[in-house]
Design an enzyme around this catalytic site. Sequence first.
Site, PDB file in Angstrom:
ATOM      1  N   SER A  21       0.815  -1.201   0.000  1.00 42.21           N
ATOM      2  CA  SER A  21       0.000   0.000   0.000  1.00 42.21           C
ATOM      3  C   SER A  21       0.853   1.258   0.000  1.00 42.21           C
ATOM      4  CB  SER A  21      -0.974   0.018   1.178  1.00 42.21           C
ATOM      5  OG  SER A  21      -0.406   0.648   2.298  1.00 42.21           O
ATOM      6  N   SER A  23      -0.092   4.124   1.162  1.00 44.27           N
ATOM      7  CA  SER A  23      -0.275   4.850   2.426  1.00 44.27           C
ATOM      8  C   SER A  23       0.671   4.384   3.511  1.00 44.27           C
ATOM      9  CB  SER A  23      -1.720   4.709   2.913  1.00 44.27           C
ATOM     10  OG  SER A  23      -2.608   5.157   1.922  1.00 44.27           O
ATOM     11  N   LYS A  72     -14.790   2.409  -0.235  1.00 42.74           N
ATOM     12  CA  LYS A  72     -14.986   3.866  -0.130  1.00 42.74           C
ATOM     13  C   LYS A  72     -16.462   4.258   0.014  1.00 42.74           C
ATOM     14  CE  LYS A  72     -10.683   5.127  -2.361  1.00 42.74           C
ATOM     15  NZ  LYS A  72      -9.951   6.024  -3.249  1.00 42.74           N
ATOM     16  N   GLY A 134     -16.747   3.454  -9.824  1.00 41.95           N
ATOM     17  CA  GLY A 134     -16.624   3.177  -8.386  1.00 41.95           C
ATOM     18  C   GLY A 134     -16.434   4.437  -7.552  1.00 41.95           C
ATOM     19  N   GLY A 135     -16.065   4.230  -6.279  1.00 42.29           N
ATOM     20  CA  GLY A 135     -15.901   5.329  -5.333  1.00 42.29           C
ATOM     21  C   GLY A 135     -14.911   6.387  -5.787  1.00 42.29           C
TER      22      GLY A 135
END
Length: 251
Positions: A21, A23, A72, A134-135
């Site tokens: 990831s 993040s 999300k 999508g989100g």
Amino acid sequence: MEHEHEKNRLFGLIGKNIGYSFSKKYFTDKFEKEELTDCLYENFDLQAISQFPKIIRENPTLKGLNVTIPYKEKIIPFLDKLNKKATKIGAVNCIKITKKGKLKGYNTDYYGFKKSLEPLLQPHHQKALILGTGGASKAIAFALEELGILYTFVSRSKREDALDYKFINATTFDNYQLIINCTPIGTHPNIEECPPIPYDFFTEEHIAFDLIYNPEETEFLKRAKAKNAVTKNGHEMLVLQAEKGWTIWNK
């Protein structure tokens, strides 16, 4: 968790099959560089969103979370409050956990995208095709609205509000100067894949923007670049949304 007793501020990412990831690497590096020794960032890999409350219960030092694919939108019912923009967008990628333990949802994707795209825009960039529904695509649409750019969604599923991939042709490319990939198609390890659009119609008047950052240059971007389009990946957008999230968590 072995660090629990020594770290008193925990942050993390909610997603599915996140393995690698952005993040976690970004914030772990940030904490080291800025000597934030009381901070820790963890990946919370959930097979189903129903496992989310358990994460909150078991991690009392959690102060903030990021949210990625595919949660999300699904995360929203689990939150106590949404900020105005997240409500309008209908997707959340950032959660602040208040002193009283309330969960407040934000969307920093739209901000990251907007700031990342803005320097590339020329007066002739009037309309955008958003690949995916999508989100992430909702945040992109919101940012484009703020920039005064008209947009159309492209989807493989039959949707009233979306164009089918098979109808994209030369005329479409004349009308839409911005093509934004909000699908995961082309993400590592499936780097030879790309959205099914006619790449030959890209020109130097076009911008190809891919939310993917791994690989750095997706097949989508390679093919657009071969036709002299302006290209950009999702890395800067991610940095900007991460920093915006950090500000929110520390407010």
